[in-house]
Design a protein around this motif. Structure first.
Motif, mmCIF file in Angstrom:
data_model
loop_
_atom_site.group_PDB
_atom_site.id
_atom_site.type_symbol
_atom_site.label_atom_id
_atom_site.label_comp_id
_atom_site.label_asym_id
_atom_site.label_seq_id
_atom_site.Cartn_x
_atom_site.Cartn_y
_atom_site.Cartn_z
ATOM 1 N N LEU A 188 -30.854 -23.635 18.523
ATOM 2 C CA LEU A 188 -31.903 -24.021 19.474
ATOM 3 C C LEU A 188 -32.596 -22.782 20.053
ATOM 4 O O LEU A 188 -33.032 -22.772 21.199
ATOM 5 C CB LEU A 188 -31.332 -24.889 20.604
ATOM 6 N N ASN A 189 -32.671 -21.729 19.232
ATOM 7 C CA ASN A 189 -33.322 -20.465 19.617
ATOM 8 C C ASN A 189 -32.730 -19.842 20.874
ATOM 9 O O ASN A 189 -33.439 -19.166 21.634
ATOM 10 C CB ASN A 189 -34.837 -20.669 19.777
ATOM 11 N N ALA A 190 -31.433 -20.065 21.082
ATOM 12 C CA ALA A 190 -30.761 -19.424 22.218
ATOM 13 C C ALA A 190 -30.887 -17.906 22.103
ATOM 14 O O ALA A 190 -30.858 -17.345 21.002
ATOM 15 C CB ALA A 190 -29.290 -19.831 22.251
ATOM 16 N N LEU A 191 -31.037 -17.244 23.237
ATOM 17 C CA LEU A 191 -31.302 -15.804 23.265
ATOM 18 C C LEU A 191 -29.997 -15.031 23.062
ATOM 19 O O LEU A 191 -29.131 -14.991 23.939
ATOM 20 C CB LEU A 191 -31.943 -15.423 24.601
ATOM 21 N N SER A 192 -29.886 -14.411 21.901
ATOM 22 C CA SER A 192 -28.666 -13.704 21.513
ATOM 23 C C SER A 192 -28.720 -12.241 21.947
ATOM 24 O O SER A 192 -29.735 -11.748 22.434
ATOM 25 C CB SER A 192 -28.501 -13.763 19.996
ATOM 26 N N ARG A 193 -27.630 -11.565 21.701
ATOM 27 C CA ARG A 193 -27.582 -10.125 21.964
ATOM 28 C C ARG A 193 -28.650 -9.396 21.140
ATOM 29 O O ARG A 193 -29.315 -8.489 21.623
ATOM 30 C CB ARG A 193 -26.195 -9.583 21.640
ATOM 31 N N ASP A 194 -28.806 -9.809 19.874
ATOM 32 C CA ASP A 194 -29.845 -9.216 19.030
ATOM 33 C C ASP A 194 -31.227 -9.386 19.641
ATOM 34 O O ASP A 194 -32.058 -8.473 19.579
ATOM 35 C CB ASP A 194 -29.835 -9.862 17.638
ATOM 36 N N PHE A 195 -31.468 -10.553 20.233
ATOM 37 C CA PHE A 195 -32.778 -10.798 20.850
ATOM 38 C C PHE A 195 -33.104 -9.738 21.897
ATOM 39 O O PHE A 195 -34.220 -9.199 21.916
ATOM 40 C CB PHE A 195 -32.813 -12.190 21.498
ATOM 41 N N GLU B 269 -20.845 -1.604 38.152
ATOM 42 C CA GLU B 269 -21.939 -0.750 37.677
ATOM 43 C C GLU B 269 -22.338 -1.114 36.247
ATOM 44 O O GLU B 269 -23.522 -1.179 35.911
ATOM 45 C CB GLU B 269 -21.515 0.717 37.762
ATOM 46 N N ARG B 270 -21.347 -1.382 35.398
ATOM 47 C CA ARG B 270 -21.630 -1.738 34.006
ATOM 48 C C ARG B 270 -22.345 -3.088 33.916
ATOM 49 O O ARG B 270 -23.268 -3.266 33.128
ATOM 50 C CB ARG B 270 -20.340 -1.786 33.190
ATOM 51 N N LEU B 271 -21.894 -4.042 34.720
ATOM 52 C CA LEU B 271 -22.520 -5.362 34.709
ATOM 53 C C LEU B 271 -23.966 -5.273 35.189
ATOM 54 O O LEU B 271 -24.864 -5.890 34.598
ATOM 55 C CB LEU B 271 -21.728 -6.330 35.590
ATOM 56 N N ARG B 272 -24.196 -4.486 36.225
ATOM 57 C CA ARG B 272 -25.566 -4.309 36.717
ATOM 58 C C ARG B 272 -26.445 -3.694 35.634
ATOM 59 O O ARG B 272 -27.601 -4.089 35.449
ATOM 60 C CB ARG B 272 -25.567 -3.412 37.966
ATOM 61 N N ARG B 273 -25.905 -2.735 34.890
ATOM 62 C CA ARG B 273 -26.664 -2.084 33.830
ATOM 63 C C ARG B 273 -27.023 -3.083 32.724
ATOM 64 O O ARG B 273 -28.119 -3.056 32.184
ATOM 65 C CB ARG B 273 -25.839 -0.911 33.270
ATOM 66 N N HIS B 274 -26.072 -3.979 32.387
ATOM 67 C CA HIS B 274 -26.335 -5.009 31.383
ATOM 68 C C HIS B 274 -27.442 -5.961 31.848
ATOM 69 O O HIS B 274 -28.323 -6.345 31.072
ATOM 70 C CB HIS B 274 -25.063 -5.819 31.089
ATOM 71 N N ILE B 275 -27.381 -6.357 33.101
ATOM 72 C CA ILE B 275 -28.404 -7.256 33.648
ATOM 73 C C ILE B 275 -29.774 -6.595 33.591
ATOM 74 O O ILE B 275 -30.770 -7.211 33.182
ATOM 75 C CB ILE B 275 -28.053 -7.680 35.092
ATOM 76 N N PHE C 245 -30.736 -4.268 31.564
ATOM 77 C CA PHE C 245 -31.107 -4.192 30.152
ATOM 78 C C PHE C 245 -31.745 -5.517 29.691
ATOM 79 O O PHE C 245 -32.776 -5.532 29.010
ATOM 80 C CB PHE C 245 -29.861 -3.881 29.324
ATOM 81 N N MET C 246 -31.147 -6.628 30.086
ATOM 82 C CA MET C 246 -31.684 -7.934 29.708
ATOM 83 C C MET C 246 -33.006 -8.216 30.427
ATOM 84 O O MET C 246 -33.931 -8.781 29.838
ATOM 85 C CB MET C 246 -30.651 -9.021 30.013
ATOM 86 N N LEU D 78 -33.170 -13.051 35.458
ATOM 87 C CA LEU D 78 -34.036 -12.389 34.483
ATOM 88 C C LEU D 78 -35.524 -12.494 34.826
ATOM 89 O O LEU D 78 -36.361 -12.108 34.019
ATOM 90 C CB LEU D 78 -33.784 -12.944 33.073
ATOM 91 N N GLY D 79 -35.846 -13.035 35.997
ATOM 92 C CA GLY D 79 -37.242 -13.024 36.426
ATOM 93 C C GLY D 79 -37.814 -14.327 36.930
ATOM 94 O O GLY D 79 -38.871 -14.335 37.568
ATOM 95 N N ILE D 80 -37.138 -15.457 36.682
ATOM 96 C CA ILE D 80 -37.664 -16.746 37.155
ATOM 97 C C ILE D 80 -37.901 -16.723 38.663
ATOM 98 O O ILE D 80 -38.965 -17.114 39.142
ATOM 99 C CB ILE D 80 -36.695 -17.902 36.840
ATOM 100 N N LEU D 81 -36.908 -16.287 39.415
ATOM 101 C CA LEU D 81 -36.992 -16.361 40.880
ATOM 102 C C LEU D 81 -38.038 -15.411 41.445
ATOM 103 O O LEU D 81 -38.503 -15.594 42.572
ATOM 104 C CB LEU D 81 -35.620 -16.063 41.500
ATOM 105 N N GLN D 82 -38.421 -14.405 40.668
ATOM 106 C CA GLN D 82 -39.439 -13.454 41.115
ATOM 107 C C GLN D 82 -40.850 -13.898 40.700
ATOM 108 O O GLN D 82 -41.804 -13.711 41.442
ATOM 109 C CB GLN D 82 -39.153 -12.064 40.530
ATOM 110 N N ARG D 83 -40.989 -14.496 39.507
ATOM 111 C CA ARG D 83 -42.324 -14.816 38.975
ATOM 112 C C ARG D 83 -42.764 -16.252 39.245
ATOM 113 O O ARG D 83 -43.947 -16.522 39.435
ATOM 114 C CB ARG D 83 -42.360 -14.542 37.464
ATOM 115 N N LEU D 84 -41.804 -17.183 39.237
ATOM 116 C CA LEU D 84 -42.169 -18.598 39.361
ATOM 117 C C LEU D 84 -42.870 -18.949 40.678
ATOM 118 O O LEU D 84 -43.835 -19.728 40.660
ATOM 119 C CB LEU D 84 -40.928 -19.473 39.175
ATOM 120 N N PRO D 85 -42.437 -18.413 41.834
ATOM 121 C CA PRO D 85 -43.110 -18.787 43.081
ATOM 122 C C PRO D 85 -44.612 -18.510 43.095
ATOM 123 O O PRO D 85 -45.380 -19.295 43.664
ATOM 124 C CB PRO D 85 -42.374 -17.935 44.142
#
Length: 277
Positions: free
Chosen positions: A29-36, A91-97, A99-100, A157-164
């Motif tokens: 279902l076009n789920a967003l993978s790590r490769d994406f 710190e690592r989790l924040r960096r991953h977020i 990155f996404m 990933l941006g919904i809460l910042q862009r959607l309003p």
């Protein structure tokens, strides 16, 4: 043309300035993978730098646009961020977020207009994608949900910042807190999409005309990228600051040959011909 694991890039007509970027994991279902998250910003950057690209259409392969971030991707993130030291895990989790997030923000950073075409499911991270696009259309079978709250997550990933700024803060709050499913028709009423079409085929045909007919791709590329840049920048500025920004922009852009060509073509009752960017 570069090959991708999670994406498919198509130029449907040999001389067209419009390129189609497909999310291409239809069996998932076009789920967003790590490769994406690695491939998507690279693909957007390559299209942005290509002078033969004027407009980019984002679509999904198969029966659905996108079901959101792949659960395996989320699981991998948590595995990799586990460390004995709590602060290092954070710190690592924040960096991953971050990155996404950057993969999604690549849509806004791209100078070329991005048109999202939604059919079927548009869930969670998929809404992050379309809210970062410049124009959004959908077919009547489309349905939407900001699903993160049901997964015990705050959408990041941006919904809460862009959607309003698209649907209004009250509507964004209601949709994000309930995670409820809503239709293409309601998305149109909320201004999340500009139009709803009776079928996927009707959606594709209309978008082709908008992008490649007498609409966007034939216009001055300097005027098009300038309009996108000024609109995006003006979201964060007062009217006075926005006017100053566009004055600075146009003090350079108006010196181009495009303005002369547009005026000449209008007076000669012909279509203008602009140099590629």
């Amino acid at each position: 043309m570069e090959e991708y694991k999670s994406l498919k890039l198509i130029q449907k007509s040999p001389n067209s300035l419009v390129y189609y970027l497909y999310l291409n994991r239809p069996t998932h279902l076009n789920a967003l993978s790590r490769d994406f998250f690695t491939e998507f910003p690279k693909a957007i950057s390559s299209l942005d730098q290509n002078p033969n690209v004027a407009v980019i259409i984002l679509a999904g392969s198969g029966k659905h646009f996108c079901s959101g971030v792949d659960f395996h991707t989320l699981a991998d993130v948590f595995k990799e961020t586990h460390a004995a030291d709590c602060a290092r895990s954070v710190e690592r989790l924040r960096r991953h977020i971050k990155f996404m997030q950057e993969a999604i923000t690549a849509l806004e950073c791209c100078r070329k207009p991005m048109i999202a075409t939604v059919h079927g499911a548009c869930i969670g991270g998929a809404i992050d994608l379309i809210t970062a696009c410049d124009i959004r259309y959908c077919s009547s079978d489309a349905f939407f949900s900001i699903k993160e709250v049901d997964l015990a997550m705050t959408a990041d990933l941006g919904i809460l910042q862009r959607l309003p700024s698209i649907v209004g803060s009250g509507n964004a709050m209601e949709l994000a807190l309930t995670g409820r499913r809503f239709t293409g028709s309601e998305a149109k009423d909320l201004c999340l999409v500009s139009n709803v079409f009776t079928s996927k085929e009707a959606l594709e045909e209309t978008v082709k005309v908008v992008a490649d007919g007498q609409e966007i791709a034939t216009k001055s590329p300097l005027a098009v990228i300038g309009t996108k840049a000024v609109l995006l920048r003006s979201r964060d500025l007062t009217v006075e600051q926005g006017l100053d920004y566009v004055a600075t922009w146009n003090s350079g852009a108006l010196l181009s040959d495009d303005l002369k060509e547009a005026i000449s073509a209008h007076s000669q009752k012909r279509k203008p011909k602009f140099a590629k960017l």
